[in-house]
Design a protein around this motif. Structure first.
Motif, PDB file in Angstrom:
ATOM      1  N   ALA A   1       0.844  -1.202   0.000  1.00 40.17           N
ATOM      2  CA  ALA A   1       0.000   0.000   0.000  1.00 40.17           C
ATOM      3  C   ALA A   1       0.875   1.246   0.000  1.00 40.17           C
ATOM      4  CB  ALA A   1      -0.921  -0.001   1.219  1.00 40.17           C
ATOM      5  N   LYS A   2       1.970   1.185   0.766  1.00 41.31           N
ATOM      6  CA  LYS A   2       2.887   2.325   0.821  1.00 41.31           C
ATOM      7  C   LYS A   2       3.568   2.511  -0.543  1.00 41.31           C
ATOM      8  CE  LYS A   2       6.165   3.973   4.140  1.00 41.31           C
ATOM      9  NZ  LYS A   2       6.994   3.619   5.317  1.00 41.31           N
ATOM     10  N   LYS A   3       3.947   1.394  -1.140  1.00 44.88           N
ATOM     11  CA  LYS A   3       4.546   1.445  -2.468  1.00 44.88           C
ATOM     12  C   LYS A   3       3.545   2.047  -3.465  1.00 44.88           C
ATOM     13  CE  LYS A   3       7.407  -1.926  -5.007  1.00 44.88           C
ATOM     14  NZ  LYS A   3       7.712  -3.370  -5.078  1.00 44.88           N
ATOM     15  N   GLY A   4       2.307   1.611  -3.333  1.00 46.57           N
ATOM     16  CA  GLY A   4       1.250   2.153  -4.191  1.00 46.57           C
ATOM     17  C   GLY A   4       1.117   3.655  -4.009  1.00 46.57           C
ATOM     18  N   ALA A   5       1.183   4.096  -2.761  1.00 38.89           N
ATOM     19  CA  ALA A   5       1.103   5.537  -2.479  1.00 38.89           C
ATOM     20  C   ALA A   5       2.259   6.264  -3.152  1.00 38.89           C
ATOM     21  CB  ALA A   5       1.115   5.770  -0.976  1.00 38.89           C
ATOM     22  N   ASP A   6       3.440   5.653  -3.126  1.00 33.93           N
ATOM     23  CA  ASP A   6       4.591   6.271  -3.795  1.00 33.93           C
ATOM     24  C   ASP A   6       4.353   6.402  -5.297  1.00 33.93           C
ATOM     25  OD1 ASP A   6       5.930   6.560  -1.433  1.00 33.93           O
ATOM     26  OD2 ASP A   6       7.077   4.690  -1.627  1.00 33.93           O
ATOM     27  N   TYR A   7       3.791   5.362  -5.890  1.00 38.01           N
ATOM     28  CA  TYR A   7       3.492   5.432  -7.324  1.00 38.01           C
ATOM     29  C   TYR A   7       2.492   6.552  -7.618  1.00 38.01           C
ATOM     30  CZ  TYR A   7       5.809   0.959  -8.341  1.00 38.01           C
ATOM     31  OH  TYR A   7       6.723  -0.040  -8.510  1.00 38.01           O
ATOM     32  N   LEU A   8       1.500   6.675  -6.749  1.00 37.04           N
ATOM     33  CA  LEU A   8       0.456   7.681  -6.982  1.00 37.04           C
ATOM     34  C   LEU A   8       0.981   9.092  -6.747  1.00 37.04           C
ATOM     35  CD1 LEU A   8      -2.476   5.805  -5.208  1.00 37.04           C
ATOM     36  CD2 LEU A   8      -2.498   6.530  -7.601  1.00 37.04           C
ATOM     37  N   GLY A   9       1.885   9.202  -5.769  1.00 36.12           N
ATOM     38  CA  GLY A   9       2.423  10.520  -5.420  1.00 36.12           C
ATOM     39  C   GLY A   9       1.554  11.216  -4.377  1.00 36.12           C
ATOM     40  N   TYR A  10       2.179  12.062  -3.537  1.00 34.20           N
ATOM     41  CA  TYR A  10       1.432  12.773  -2.486  1.00 34.20           C
ATOM     42  C   TYR A  10       2.267  13.969  -2.044  1.00 34.20           C
ATOM     43  CZ  TYR A  10       4.695   9.823   0.076  1.00 34.20           C
ATOM     44  OH  TYR A  10       5.819   9.196   0.501  1.00 34.20           O
ATOM     45  N   GLU A  11       1.603  14.913  -1.402  1.00 29.36           N
ATOM     46  CA  GLU A  11       2.346  16.083  -0.949  1.00 29.36           C
ATOM     47  C   GLU A  11       2.911  15.909   0.452  1.00 29.36           C
ATOM     48  OE1 GLU A  11       0.493  19.872  -1.503  1.00 29.36           O
ATOM     49  OE2 GLU A  11       0.082  19.445  -3.628  1.00 29.36           O
ATOM     50  N   LYS A  12       2.058  15.451   1.375  1.00 28.49           N
ATOM     51  CA  LYS A  12       2.495  15.428   2.772  1.00 28.49           C
ATOM     52  C   LYS A  12       2.732  14.008   3.292  1.00 28.49           C
ATOM     53  CE  LYS A  12       1.501  18.163   6.899  1.00 28.49           C
ATOM     54  NZ  LYS A  12       0.498  19.034   7.536  1.00 28.49           N
ATOM     55  N   TYR A  13       1.687  13.202   3.308  1.00 31.56           N
ATOM     56  CA  TYR A  13       1.798  11.840   3.850  1.00 31.56           C
ATOM     57  C   TYR A  13       1.457  10.800   2.773  1.00 31.56           C
ATOM     58  CZ  TYR A  13       1.154  14.412   8.229  1.00 31.56           C
ATOM     59  OH  TYR A  13       1.256  15.298   9.259  1.00 31.56           O
ATOM     60  N   PRO A  14       2.111   9.646   2.822  1.00 35.01           N
ATOM     61  CA  PRO A  14       1.712   8.586   1.884  1.00 35.01           C
ATOM     62  C   PRO A  14       0.234   8.218   2.023  1.00 35.01           C
ATOM     63  CG  PRO A  14       3.420   7.799   3.438  1.00 35.01           C
ATOM     64  CD  PRO A  14       3.279   9.283   3.631  1.00 35.01           C
ATOM     65  N   TYR A  15      -0.293   8.270   3.248  1.00 35.65           N
ATOM     66  CA  TYR A  15      -1.696   7.894   3.477  1.00 35.65           C
ATOM     67  C   TYR A  15      -2.650   8.799   2.685  1.00 35.65           C
ATOM     68  CZ  TYR A  15      -5.733   6.172   6.202  1.00 35.65           C
ATOM     69  OH  TYR A  15      -6.922   5.615   6.592  1.00 35.65           O
ATOM     70  N   ASP A  16      -2.206  10.039   2.417  1.00 33.69           N
ATOM     71  CA  ASP A  16      -3.043  10.956   1.628  1.00 33.69           C
ATOM     72  C   ASP A  16      -3.374  10.369   0.258  1.00 33.69           C
ATOM     73  OD1 ASP A  16      -2.809  12.721   3.701  1.00 33.69           O
ATOM     74  OD2 ASP A  16      -1.382  14.064   2.708  1.00 33.69           O
ATOM     75  N   ALA A  17      -2.361   9.750  -0.346  1.00 35.30           N
ATOM     76  CA  ALA A  17      -2.564   9.183  -1.684  1.00 35.30           C
ATOM     77  C   ALA A  17      -3.630   8.091  -1.644  1.00 35.30           C
ATOM     78  CB  ALA A  17      -1.260   8.619  -2.221  1.00 35.30           C
ATOM     79  N   LEU A  18      -3.654   7.308  -0.544  1.00 33.15           N
ATOM     80  CA  LEU A  18      -4.628   6.221  -0.432  1.00 33.15           C
ATOM     81  C   LEU A  18      -6.024   6.771  -0.159  1.00 33.15           C
ATOM     82  CD1 LEU A  18      -2.453   3.706   1.615  1.00 33.15           C
ATOM     83  CD2 LEU A  18      -2.674   3.920  -0.861  1.00 33.15           C
ATOM     84  N   LEU A  19      -6.115   7.754   0.725  1.00 29.44           N
ATOM     85  CA  LEU A  19      -7.419   8.364   1.001  1.00 29.44           C
ATOM     86  C   LEU A  19      -8.030   8.906  -0.283  1.00 29.44           C
ATOM     87  CD1 LEU A  19      -6.641  10.354   4.298  1.00 29.44           C
ATOM     88  CD2 LEU A  19      -8.184   8.397   4.072  1.00 29.44           C
ATOM     89  N   ASP A  20      -7.202   9.577  -1.071  1.00 29.22           N
ATOM     90  CA  ASP A  20      -7.686  10.180  -2.324  1.00 29.22           C
ATOM     91  C   ASP A  20      -8.266   9.155  -3.295  1.00 29.22           C
ATOM     92  OD1 ASP A  20      -7.597  12.474  -4.476  1.00 29.22           O
ATOM     93  OD2 ASP A  20      -6.537  10.771  -5.384  1.00 29.22           O
ATOM     94  N   LEU A  21      -7.752   7.935  -3.248  1.00 32.26           N
ATOM     95  CA  LEU A  21      -8.277   6.885  -4.128  1.00 32.26           C
ATOM     96  C   LEU A  21      -9.761   6.673  -3.909  1.00 32.26           C
ATOM     97  CD1 LEU A  21      -5.874   3.796  -4.199  1.00 32.26           C
ATOM     98  CD2 LEU A  21      -6.458   5.340  -6.074  1.00 32.26           C
ATOM     99  N   PHE A  22     -10.195   6.745  -2.642  1.00 32.51           N
ATOM    100  CA  PHE A  22     -11.589   6.449  -2.313  1.00 32.51           C
ATOM    101  C   PHE A  22     -12.432   7.715  -2.184  1.00 32.51           C
ATOM    102  CE2 PHE A  22      -8.993   2.948  -0.713  1.00 32.51           C
ATOM    103  CZ  PHE A  22      -9.517   1.930  -1.488  1.00 32.51           C
ATOM    104  N   GLU A  23     -11.772   8.833  -1.794  1.00 30.10           N
ATOM    105  CA  GLU A  23     -12.505  10.086  -1.620  1.00 30.10           C
ATOM    106  C   GLU A  23     -11.622  11.179  -2.179  1.00 30.10           C
ATOM    107  OE1 GLU A  23     -15.518   9.967  -0.490  1.00 30.10           O
ATOM    108  OE2 GLU A  23     -15.959  12.119  -0.386  1.00 30.10           O
ATOM    109  N   GLU A  24     -11.953  11.592  -3.384  1.00 31.51           N
ATOM    110  CA  GLU A  24     -11.117  12.536  -4.131  1.00 31.51           C
ATOM    111  C   GLU A  24     -10.748  13.754  -3.277  1.00 31.51           C
ATOM    112  OE1 GLU A  24     -12.900  13.508  -7.852  1.00 31.51           O
ATOM    113  OE2 GLU A  24     -11.355  14.943  -8.411  1.00 31.51           O
ATOM    114  N   GLY A  25      -9.447  13.977  -3.127  1.00 27.86           N
ATOM    115  CA  GLY A  25      -8.975  15.190  -2.456  1.00 27.86           C
ATOM    116  C   GLY A  25      -8.887  15.107  -0.941  1.00 27.86           C
ATOM    117  N   LEU A  26      -9.306  13.988  -0.354  1.00 25.29           N
ATOM    118  CA  LEU A  26      -9.275  13.868   1.115  1.00 25.29           C
ATOM    119  C   LEU A  26      -7.832  13.703   1.608  1.00 25.29           C
ATOM    120  CD1 LEU A  26     -11.243  13.641   3.562  1.00 25.29           C
ATOM    121  CD2 LEU A  26     -11.054  11.154   3.339  1.00 25.29           C
TER     122      LEU A  26
END
Lengths: 501, 501
Positions: free
Chosen positions: A144-169
């Protein structure tokens, strides 16, 4: 101003034309998925999975075809697009970005890992043996963390995962939301439990029923709601109730029948009706286009929770359905509509999230959010989790699981690799109270309307403020435009206080 | 010799790998089609049709992709392919040939014409107004002829159409088959009707039943047959009973319940079981490949008719199901198993093909074949058809339709543009008697087996001679290899004589 043709720009029209194939594969995937849950004979799974896998690849190839991507990029640079057209570009750019983020090897590894993790989870839960699942959980969090890296994020890797399910969260937003909720809702829960005025259990929980009778009750309720059964919708049975849409004209829900504790099947049906209504009330001009359909999981859940909590758990709803119950559940004659209301509104800390009441539900999500966050952002390992889970559960609800199955092993989500999904449940729950308060301001006789089954104005209100926009605007913008503010926990806290104190 | 891996050649393996996508789209199409007949809410049709259209185009594009076609051509030139591999090449070459024959404009025109013709046919039938349909019928026959030209043929254009539904079938063969049948079966029918020993009607035709009870009867019968309900199959309800397969592991049948005349639902269920068994008994090693599945409509119909006529209409079957009927149809106590048998074997000339008994059925097909043949091969126009239909009906069955709805307007096939399909019904019916005679030679206690519900050896016999070959061999070759002869009407004529005279 009435816009008759929503898509006028030639580039957008070409995109819509080409998108129909992507839509068609999605339609087929939905039918295959629905059939799998509702009808498929057991051994059909082998061939079904292969078909679904092939269709996924085809859909991705069509979306990422160089000519299609080029067309979307071309549209992105155009001046003077209308709101609908801008929505098309936004949705497609997002889909293309997400879909092209992950290398095929990563997707293959993720898919293999989650299959094996799901098998391990099933065994671990059955045998109450956490060690069987722990290494898989670490592996999944790593991916999941690797996936977040692929997606890219500004502050936390978890942001990238949240955005997958709720755009911009973002993590910060969920933090703020839950901090407020914990601070203000926890004392309310403590007071409810202390005072003991709200029932913690009810004899109706033990009442047994015949499936056919409850089927009639659910259909009668859906009829009162104006659900277009047989015309544009169906209700079927599946172990985990869900809603699916094959377009705007064919939206189906499922429910379940346990033979006991009838509020479960009723509230689950009402919940799914809320999801279905969102899809049924889409603008027909969006048909086959990427802006058709609910915009995010959080907004979708706000619709289902609105019908479940704000309508389904109201005293007026208990009065409305009382005669229907009388006809199909003879034992109900010993109880009043007020008893039904009390039974539908029990508050009782429980280990299991899916059994939780309105007040304790968000604490279950909060607990999961805290753990996901530290696993993804701080690298906490699976071996430390059960202790953290149990401590947090005790702190929030005052109970401590005695088994892993009642604790950390209860949900399938992590085994499936869905990390960052849980917070959307709370967003939906909070929003439902928010929408309820806005609506009652516009409609002071809301309660009477429910009591008298006048649901058309309620549906119309939801259509005008939420449904008809489809996915034109990202969820935050939709909320700002329609209500002038985003997710705000205060409304939910007020709702709980008003209801229970 | 046991071949463990059926596909060993590298080119074939690559073909099979690529073919999986074509298979997957076919799987999705079947699920979409089944759902449309069994479940879909009415208004779902708009989006469903668009999805089906898109999937068809995708499937065709994948089949005709230059690289795939090249691969098939390459395989076609290879030496030393095994039987399975040769089957793959044959089936794919045929599919590619047919699929690439028609220019897109032609397919579009055909699709538009048949939609409009179907609407016109519905109205014409309702209003008993043939003139509303006649111009459409001419148009359709014109297109069918054009289609035959695109496909190519040696002798008659109708040959090209017959081949679409039954690989390798020719007008001359069907002519010969029906000539023999008319010559020898017609006197038998006349004698049956003259002697009056075979009942022309039966009081059980009027017996009403409750749907739930007949559902139980059908399920009990399917259980005796060993139909893997819930495991690899289902039975559902649809206005026109059919069988569909989503692969080898998920084969579904439907039936219908009219509430009266219970032999209709039983025999229709038994008929569909025969189709389903053919698919369920495919070699699992063919999964996802082009040689999986029944080889032609005629062979398929031979399987359904075998179960319907040879088993379902036998006296032993009446004895077998009598206790099941006793449990679910109390009125049956006034009748004996012999009464059931008589009721299942009524012979009565009727205007309507789908109501026809075993003896008269083939005359209905013969009539349609004669008309199709002269329309396609000799250019006879729609305006002359009703007279020809009625004359032929009177000649064959001694009755003359009083309305178009009872005559030429009764079937939807022509409006749908399926010309050359009807003869496969007769091929199946004739073959079923042929297979029955072969089987009884190998299995002299066949009747006892049916009476005692020992269906495993019967199923095994069918598997070994027909089912397990999938589509490896074209239908004529399959019959030659397994039985040493092709379709031969003598068996059916013997079967009718033995049964009725």
């Amino acid at each position: 101003m009435v816009i008759q043709m929503v898509f006028e720009n030639e580039v957008i029209k070409e995109i819509i034309e080409k998108y129909r194939r992507i839509w068609a594969i999605g339609h087929a995937q939905s039918v295959l998925g629905w059939d799998m849950e509702v009808n498929m004979p057991k051994e059909g799974i082998t061939e079904r999975s292969v078909a679904q896998g092939e269709l996924s690849v085809m859909q991705q190839e069509t979306l990422l075809a160089p000519k299609f991507v080029e067309l979307v990029n071309k549209a992105d640079g155009l001046e003077g697009l209308n709101e609908y057209e801008k929505g098309v570009v936004r949705v497609l750019k997002r889909e293309i970005r997400i879909s092209s983020s992950f290398p095929p090897e990563f997707l293959r590894e993720l898919s293999e890992t989650t299959s094996k993790a799901t098998a391990a989870w099933t065994e671990a839960k059955e045998k109450n043996d956490y060690d069987k699942f722990a290494p898989w959980l670490d592996k999944i969090m790593e991916l999941a963390k690797k996936g977040a890296d692929y997606l890219g994020y500004e502050k936390y890797p978890y942001d990238a995962l949240l955005d997958l399910f709720e755009e911009g969260l973002t993590t910060d937003e969920v933090n703020a939301m839950f901090e407020k909720l914990e601070k203000e809702l926890k004392p309310v829960l403590d007071r409810i439990l202390e005072e003991g005025k709200v029932p913690r259990e009810h004899p109706l929980e033990k009442l047994e029923y015949k499936r056919e009778n409850m089927e009639k009750v659910n259909k009668e309720i859906l009829k009162l709601f104006g659900f277009p059964l047989g015309k544009r919708s169906r209700i079927d049975i599946s172990p985990h109730p869900f809603t699916t849409e094959f377009g705007i004209k064919d939206v189906r829900i499922t429910t379940r029948y346990e033979g006991i504790d009838f509020r479960r099947t009723i509230l689950s049906t009402v919940h799914e009706f809320g999801h279905a209504l969102y899809e049924l009330q889409q603008d027909e001009r969006f048909m086959f286009s990427p802006i058709r359909g609910g915009v995010s999981l959080g907004i979708h859940e706000s619709q289902s929770r609105f019908w479940e909590n704000i309508i389904g758990r109201s005293v007026e709803f208990a009065e409305l359905i009382y005669p229907i119950l009388q006809e199909n559940l003879p034992e109900i004659k010993d109880y009043t509509p007020r008893d039904i209301y009390n039974y539908f509104n029990i508050v009782r800390p429980d280990f299991i999230r899916t059994e939780a009441d309105v007040v304790t539900y968000n604490f279950h999500i909060l607990l999961r959010f805290k753990l996901e966050k530290i696993m993804i952002n701080e690298g906490i390992k699976a071996k430390d989790l059960p202790e953290l889970w149990n401590d947090e559960m005790e702190k929030l609800l005052g109970i401590r699981p005695k088994s892993y199955a009642d604790g950390i092993l209860q949900d399938i989500h992590w085994a499936h690799g869905t990390i960052g999904y849980f917070p959307t449940y709370s967003i939906g729950t909070l929003l439902s109270a928010q929408i309820g308060e806005y609506m009652m301001k516009d409609m002071p006789d809301f309660g009477d309307k429910v009591r008298n089954a006048e649901f058309e104005p309620i549906k119309e209100w939801l259509r005008e403020r939420v449904h008809k926009y489809g996915s034109i605007y990202p969820p935050k913008e939709l909320l700002q435009r329609s209500f002038g503010e985003g997710v705000n926990p205060e409304y939910f806290i007020r709702y709980v206080k008003a209801k229970y104190l």
